[in-house]
Design a protein around this motif. Structure first.
Motif, PDB file in Angstrom:
ATOM      1  N   LYS A 118       0.840  -1.201   0.000  1.00 14.43           N
ATOM      2  CA  LYS A 118       0.000   0.000   0.000  1.00 14.43           C
ATOM      3  C   LYS A 118       0.867   1.241   0.000  1.00 14.43           C
ATOM      4  O   LYS A 118       2.026   1.213   0.373  1.00 14.43           O
ATOM      5  CB  LYS A 118      -0.909   0.013   1.219  1.00 14.43           C
TER       6      LYS A 118
ATOM      7  N   ASN B  30     -17.389  -4.794  -3.428  1.00 19.42           N
ATOM      8  CA  ASN B  30     -17.058  -3.564  -2.711  1.00 19.42           C
ATOM      9  C   ASN B  30     -16.831  -3.888  -1.225  1.00 19.42           C
ATOM     10  O   ASN B  30     -17.524  -3.356  -0.361  1.00 19.42           O
ATOM     11  CB  ASN B  30     -18.214  -2.582  -2.888  1.00 19.42           C
TER      12      ASN B  30
ATOM     13  N   SER C 175     -15.609  -4.113   2.654  1.00 19.05           N
ATOM     14  CA  SER C 175     -15.195  -3.113   3.635  1.00 19.05           C
ATOM     15  C   SER C 175     -14.980  -3.789   4.981  1.00 19.05           C
ATOM     16  O   SER C 175     -15.733  -4.682   5.366  1.00 19.05           O
ATOM     17  CB  SER C 175     -16.265  -2.026   3.779  1.00 19.05           C
TER      18      SER C 175
ATOM     19  N   TYR D 182     -12.310  -9.947  -4.390  1.00 19.80           N
ATOM     20  CA  TYR D 182     -12.250  -8.491  -4.395  1.00 19.80           C
ATOM     21  C   TYR D 182     -11.544  -8.070  -3.114  1.00 19.80           C
ATOM     22  O   TYR D 182     -11.918  -8.494  -2.016  1.00 19.80           O
ATOM     23  CB  TYR D 182     -13.663  -7.901  -4.457  1.00 19.80           C
TER      24      TYR D 182
ATOM     25  N   ARG E 115      -9.521  -4.851  -0.804  1.00 17.55           N
ATOM     26  CA  ARG E 115      -9.392  -3.407  -0.581  1.00 17.55           C
ATOM     27  C   ARG E 115      -8.636  -3.165   0.725  1.00 17.55           C
ATOM     28  O   ARG E 115      -8.770  -3.902   1.688  1.00 17.55           O
ATOM     29  CB  ARG E 115     -10.772  -2.778  -0.486  1.00 17.55           C
TER      30      ARG E 115
ATOM     31  N   GLU F 294      -8.148  -0.262   3.768  1.00 16.53           N
ATOM     32  CA  GLU F 294      -8.808   0.911   4.337  1.00 16.53           C
ATOM     33  C   GLU F 294      -8.025   1.438   5.532  1.00 16.53           C
ATOM     34  O   GLU F 294      -7.446   0.666   6.294  1.00 16.53           O
ATOM     35  CB  GLU F 294     -10.228   0.558   4.781  1.00 16.53           C
TER      36      GLU F 294
ATOM     37  N   LYS G 282      -9.726   4.854   1.754  1.00 13.47           N
ATOM     38  CA  LYS G 282      -9.773   3.500   1.199  1.00 13.47           C
ATOM     39  C   LYS G 282      -9.163   3.477  -0.183  1.00 13.47           C
ATOM     40  O   LYS G 282      -9.148   4.470  -0.906  1.00 13.47           O
ATOM     41  CB  LYS G 282     -11.211   2.989   1.159  1.00 13.47           C
ATOM     42  N   SER G 283      -8.628   2.307  -0.529  1.00 16.96           N
ATOM     43  CA  SER G 283      -8.049   2.104  -1.846  1.00 16.96           C
ATOM     44  C   SER G 283      -9.147   1.729  -2.825  1.00 16.96           C
ATOM     45  O   SER G 283     -10.282   1.431  -2.441  1.00 16.96           O
ATOM     46  CB  SER G 283      -7.014   0.977  -1.791  1.00 16.96           C
ATOM     47  N   ASN G 284      -8.781   1.721  -4.094  1.00 18.70           N
ATOM     48  CA  ASN G 284      -9.663   1.124  -5.077  1.00 18.70           C
ATOM     49  C   ASN G 284      -9.693  -0.373  -4.825  1.00 18.70           C
ATOM     50  O   ASN G 284      -8.759  -0.942  -4.263  1.00 18.70           O
ATOM     51  CB  ASN G 284      -9.149   1.383  -6.495  1.00 18.70           C
ATOM     52  N   VAL G 285     -10.748  -1.027  -5.251  1.00 20.81           N
ATOM     53  CA  VAL G 285     -10.857  -2.481  -5.126  1.00 20.81           C
ATOM     54  C   VAL G 285     -10.003  -3.135  -6.210  1.00 20.81           C
ATOM     55  O   VAL G 285     -10.012  -2.704  -7.368  1.00 20.81           O
ATOM     56  CB  VAL G 285     -12.322  -2.938  -5.247  1.00 20.81           C
TER      57      VAL G 285
END
Length: 92
Positions: free
Chosen positions: A11, A34, A36, A65, A67, A69, A83-86
């Motif tokens: 990251k 998406n 989280s 998927y 991500r 955060e 948050k990052s893009n997925v």
């Protein structure tokens, strides 16, 4: 052969002030495009380091998927502050 594949993710640092977040979490899902940490996911792990770092996930075959955060935690509550893009990962 193992039925899962280990994937490493890195990251970039959170762009806001350092005192505006507590830690990073990486979340993943096979069904939610998406994911989280505070919502719908199949799993979540801490992401090591506040500036740079990595996380390694053991993912079963399929489409995932993923991500990262930034989470602010305190006074009994948690809030996603970045948050990052997925990223879609396909494990053969």
């Amino acid at each position: 052969l193992p039925s899962s594949l280990c994937r490493s993710f890195t990251k970039s640092p959170y762009g806001g002030p350092g005192d505006c977040f507590t830690y990073y979490k990486v979340s993943w899902s096979a069904t939610n495009p998406n994911p989280s940490y505070l919502g719908d996911n199949d799993g979540a792990l801490p992401f090591e380091g506040r500036e740079t770092g990595a996380a390694t996930l053991a993912l079963d075959p399929g489409t995932w998927y993923v991500r990262v955060e930034a989470v602010l935690s305190g006074y009994g509550t948690k809030v996603i502050v970045g948050k990052s893009n997925v990223v879609t990962v396909v494990v053969p």
